[in-house]
Design a protein around this motif. Sequence first.
Motif, PDB file in Angstrom:
ATOM      1  N   GLY A 127       0.816  -1.141   0.047  1.00  0.00           N
ATOM      2  CA  GLY A 127       0.048   0.101  -0.004  1.00  0.00           C
ATOM      3  C   GLY A 127       0.809   1.382  -0.019  1.00  0.00           C
ATOM      4  O   GLY A 127       0.675   2.290  -0.368  1.00  0.00           O
ATOM      5  N   LEU A 128       2.035   1.090   0.785  1.00  0.00           N
ATOM      6  CA  LEU A 128       2.872   2.409   0.700  1.00  0.00           C
ATOM      7  C   LEU A 128       3.426   2.506  -0.920  1.00  0.00           C
ATOM      8  O   LEU A 128       3.682   3.690  -1.128  1.00  0.00           O
ATOM      9  N   ARG A 129       3.853   1.345  -1.326  1.00  0.00           N
ATOM     10  CA  ARG A 129       4.308   1.533  -2.746  1.00  0.00           C
ATOM     11  C   ARG A 129       3.307   2.277  -3.534  1.00  0.00           C
ATOM     12  O   ARG A 129       3.531   2.697  -4.552  1.00  0.00           O
ATOM     13  N   ALA A 130       1.903   1.610  -3.355  1.00  0.00           N
ATOM     14  CA  ALA A 130       0.839   2.320  -3.958  1.00  0.00           C
ATOM     15  C   ALA A 130       0.925   3.707  -3.899  1.00  0.00           C
ATOM     16  O   ALA A 130       0.459   4.439  -4.866  1.00  0.00           O
ATOM     17  N   LEU A 131       1.040   4.392  -2.912  1.00  0.00           N
ATOM     18  CA  LEU A 131       0.899   5.672  -2.422  1.00  0.00           C
ATOM     19  C   LEU A 131       2.221   6.349  -3.209  1.00  0.00           C
ATOM     20  O   LEU A 131       1.830   7.486  -3.963  1.00  0.00           O
ATOM     21  N   ALA A 132       3.395   5.761  -3.411  1.00  0.00           N
ATOM     22  CA  ALA A 132       4.322   6.295  -4.197  1.00  0.00           C
ATOM     23  C   ALA A 132       4.109   6.353  -5.380  1.00  0.00           C
ATOM     24  O   ALA A 132       4.364   7.277  -6.283  1.00  0.00           O
ATOM     25  N   LEU A 133       3.375   5.365  -5.901  1.00  0.00           N
ATOM     26  CA  LEU A 133       2.806   5.332  -7.421  1.00  0.00           C
ATOM     27  C   LEU A 133       1.959   6.308  -8.023  1.00  0.00           C
ATOM     28  O   LEU A 133       2.104   6.954  -8.791  1.00  0.00           O
ATOM     29  N   CYS A 134       0.960   6.661  -6.933  1.00  0.00           N
ATOM     30  CA  CYS A 134       0.076   7.588  -6.978  1.00  0.00           C
ATOM     31  C   CYS A 134       0.552   9.100  -7.049  1.00  0.00           C
ATOM     32  O   CYS A 134       0.194   9.716  -8.052  1.00  0.00           O
ATOM     33  N   VAL A 135       1.518   9.424  -6.181  1.00  0.00           N
ATOM     34  CA  VAL A 135       2.344  10.404  -6.296  1.00  0.00           C
ATOM     35  C   VAL A 135       3.313  10.654  -7.617  1.00  0.00           C
ATOM     36  O   VAL A 135       3.328  11.814  -8.134  1.00  0.00           O
ATOM     37  N   LEU A 136       3.747   9.525  -7.924  1.00  0.00           N
ATOM     38  CA  LEU A 136       4.627   9.826  -9.110  1.00  0.00           C
ATOM     39  C   LEU A 136       3.623   9.798 -10.229  1.00  0.00           C
ATOM     40  O   LEU A 136       3.840  10.655 -11.240  1.00  0.00           O
ATOM     41  N   LEU A 137       2.508   9.444 -10.467  1.00  0.00           N
ATOM     42  CA  LEU A 137       1.671   9.475 -11.345  1.00  0.00           C
ATOM     43  C   LEU A 137       0.970  10.765 -11.436  1.00  0.00           C
ATOM     44  O   LEU A 137       0.734  11.471 -12.592  1.00  0.00           O
ATOM     45  N   VAL A 138       0.725  11.588 -10.345  1.00  0.00           N
ATOM     46  CA  VAL A 138       0.386  12.992 -10.515  1.00  0.00           C
ATOM     47  C   VAL A 138       1.402  13.981 -10.684  1.00  0.00           C
ATOM     48  O   VAL A 138       1.098  14.969 -11.659  1.00  0.00           O
ATOM     49  N   VAL A 139       2.622  13.550 -10.525  1.00  0.00           N
ATOM     50  CA  VAL A 139       3.713  14.484 -10.776  1.00  0.00           C
ATOM     51  C   VAL A 139       3.798  14.261 -12.459  1.00  0.00           C
ATOM     52  O   VAL A 139       3.996  15.339 -13.116  1.00  0.00           O
ATOM     53  N   VAL A 140       3.760  13.080 -12.948  1.00  0.00           N
ATOM     54  CA  VAL A 140       4.026  12.828 -14.283  1.00  0.00           C
ATOM     55  C   VAL A 140       2.943  13.517 -15.169  1.00  0.00           C
ATOM     56  O   VAL A 140       3.092  14.364 -16.073  1.00  0.00           O
ATOM     57  N   LEU A 141       1.669  13.394 -14.387  1.00  0.00           N
ATOM     58  CA  LEU A 141       0.540  13.882 -15.257  1.00  0.00           C
ATOM     59  C   LEU A 141       0.397  15.464 -15.193  1.00  0.00           C
ATOM     60  O   LEU A 141       0.331  16.380 -16.315  1.00  0.00           O
ATOM     61  N   VAL A 142       0.968  15.983 -14.107  1.00  0.00           N
ATOM     62  CA  VAL A 142       1.002  17.377 -14.092  1.00  0.00           C
ATOM     63  C   VAL A 142       2.164  18.060 -15.151  1.00  0.00           C
ATOM     64  O   VAL A 142       2.109  19.059 -15.974  1.00  0.00           O
ATOM     65  N   LEU A 143       3.409  17.281 -15.127  1.00  0.00           N
ATOM     66  CA  LEU A 143       4.430  17.853 -16.083  1.00  0.00           C
ATOM     67  C   LEU A 143       3.822  17.518 -17.451  1.00  0.00           C
ATOM     68  O   LEU A 143       4.054  18.190 -18.367  1.00  0.00           O
ATOM     69  N   LEU A 144       3.244  16.373 -17.983  1.00  0.00           N
ATOM     70  CA  LEU A 144       2.560  16.109 -19.251  1.00  0.00           C
ATOM     71  C   LEU A 144       1.430  17.296 -19.557  1.00  0.00           C
ATOM     72  O   LEU A 144       1.766  17.743 -20.725  1.00  0.00           O
ATOM     73  N   LEU A 145       0.656  17.712 -18.709  1.00  0.00           N
ATOM     74  CA  LEU A 145      -0.243  18.526 -18.837  1.00  0.00           C
ATOM     75  C   LEU A 145       0.562  20.069 -19.099  1.00  0.00           C
ATOM     76  O   LEU A 145      -0.104  20.579 -20.051  1.00  0.00           O
ATOM     77  N   ALA A 146       1.451  20.319 -18.315  1.00  0.00           N
ATOM     78  CA  ALA A 146       2.088  21.716 -18.545  1.00  0.00           C
ATOM     79  C   ALA A 146       2.630  21.534 -19.847  1.00  0.00           C
ATOM     80  O   ALA A 146       2.657  22.678 -20.812  1.00  0.00           O
ATOM     81  N   ALA A 147       3.346  20.377 -20.322  1.00  0.00           N
ATOM     82  CA  ALA A 147       4.020  20.306 -21.757  1.00  0.00           C
ATOM     83  C   ALA A 147       2.881  20.323 -22.722  1.00  0.00           C
ATOM     84  O   ALA A 147       3.275  21.294 -23.620  1.00  0.00           O
ATOM     85  N   LEU A 148       1.805  20.021 -22.796  1.00  0.00           N
ATOM     86  CA  LEU A 148       0.780  19.755 -23.746  1.00  0.00           C
ATOM     87  C   LEU A 148       0.094  21.131 -23.909  1.00  0.00           C
ATOM     88  O   LEU A 148      -0.165  21.767 -24.987  1.00  0.00           O
ATOM     89  N   SER A 149      -0.143  21.815 -22.660  1.00  0.00           N
ATOM     90  CA  SER A 149      -0.985  23.002 -22.514  1.00  0.00           C
ATOM     91  C   SER A 149       0.265  24.009 -23.283  1.00  0.00           C
ATOM     92  O   SER A 149      -0.383  24.760 -24.069  1.00  0.00           O
ATOM     93  N   SER A 150       1.416  24.012 -22.910  1.00  0.00           N
ATOM     94  CA  SER A 150       2.409  24.826 -23.717  1.00  0.00           C
ATOM     95  C   SER A 150       2.401  24.680 -25.343  1.00  0.00           C
ATOM     96  O   SER A 150       2.393  25.982 -25.897  1.00  0.00           O
ATOM     97  N   ARG A 151       2.254  23.489 -25.375  1.00  0.00           N
ATOM     98  CA  ARG A 151       2.246  23.528 -27.199  1.00  0.00           C
ATOM     99  C   ARG A 151       0.942  23.761 -27.556  1.00  0.00           C
ATOM    100  O   ARG A 151       0.806  24.297 -28.627  1.00  0.00           O
ATOM    101  N   ILE A 152      -0.037  23.691 -26.853  1.00  0.00           N
ATOM    102  CA  ILE A 152      -1.293  24.232 -27.533  1.00  0.00           C
ATOM    103  C   ILE A 152      -1.384  25.889 -27.417  1.00  0.00           C
ATOM    104  O   ILE A 152      -1.916  26.555 -28.476  1.00  0.00           O
ATOM    105  N   GLU A 153      -0.663  26.563 -26.318  1.00  0.00           N
ATOM    106  CA  GLU A 153      -0.473  28.163 -26.426  1.00  0.00           C
ATOM    107  C   GLU A 153       0.288  28.395 -27.666  1.00  0.00           C
ATOM    108  O   GLU A 153      -0.052  29.360 -28.125  1.00  0.00           O
ATOM    109  N   ALA A 154       1.497  27.490 -27.804  1.00  0.00           N
ATOM    110  CA  ALA A 154       2.352  27.936 -29.014  1.00  0.00           C
ATOM    111  C   ALA A 154       1.561  27.616 -30.280  1.00  0.00           C
ATOM    112  O   ALA A 154       1.591  28.598 -31.143  1.00  0.00           O
ATOM    113  N   ALA A 155       0.581  26.714 -30.236  1.00  0.00           N
ATOM    114  CA  ALA A 155      -0.099  26.671 -31.791  1.00  0.00           C
ATOM    115  C   ALA A 155      -1.144  27.824 -31.758  1.00  0.00           C
ATOM    116  O   ALA A 155      -1.117  28.354 -33.055  1.00  0.00           O
ATOM    117  N   TYR A 156      -1.622  28.086 -30.632  1.00  0.00           N
ATOM    118  CA  TYR A 156      -2.534  29.324 -30.805  1.00  0.00           C
ATOM    119  C   TYR A 156      -1.887  30.561 -31.336  1.00  0.00           C
ATOM    120  O   TYR A 156      -2.288  31.496 -31.866  1.00  0.00           O
TER     121      TYR A 156
END
Length: 237
Positions: A127-156
């Motif tokens: 369960g503690l490894r699952a918590l670490a997995l969730c934290v990692l997932l959130v961090v990766v998701l935030v970075l991915l959203l930031a990168a894709l959002s930046s690409r959308i802003e650039a395209a606009y």
Amino acid sequence: MHKTDLERLRRRFSFLKASLFGVAVLAVTVFLTASPVIHDLRSGWALRFDGEDTTGQVTRLWHHGSGKNREMFVAYAFDVDGQRFSGENAVDDTLFWSLSNGDPIALRYGKDDPQLSAITIFGEHRGLRALALCVLLVVVLVLLLAALSSRIEAAYRVTYLRKAGVQRSAVVTRYVHAPGFSDGSVSSILWQDETGAAGQSWMMAATRLPGLGAKITVYADPEDKLSTIWDGEFGKG
């Protein structure tokens, strides 16, 4: 470009960003709902912060599969206040082959729910490894959203300025090398346009950049909300 067309363009890119966020939230929700992560998180939290250590006995040893796909399991039983509880864990090869039926084994169980238990000889409960997995997932998701959002802003930015920008002549004044590319193979240009305003391009291969002192064409936002763009960047958004 007509004002109505510009508003339609803004709405389209705003919708793209909102859709991107919605898809990401849906993906995480499905992942958490369709996986054992929630159960692991609950049990991991209970064992870590509201658990008791005890000793149980091995009641069964078995494995599934073979080679790299082989999984080892240990079943155990333990007593709490005169009541018998049981559980099972996947374990590594070293622990599995060191045990026999009836051997004592270190356990941790939830004080409020002894049905939650885990072998504690080798590290934390999953369960503690699952918590670490969730934290990692959130961090990766935030970075991915930031990168894709930046690409959308650039395209606009590219689409808008290509259609509605004020065309100006400018002169290249300097190069700026990208971090990690001290040889200048990836750089951007700085320029000064005919109004005296300065600007900078995106980082790109140096072979695509004009020379120092070269005359270039840039497009400025008539509303001064977006930074000016060099026409050599069109198609890169």
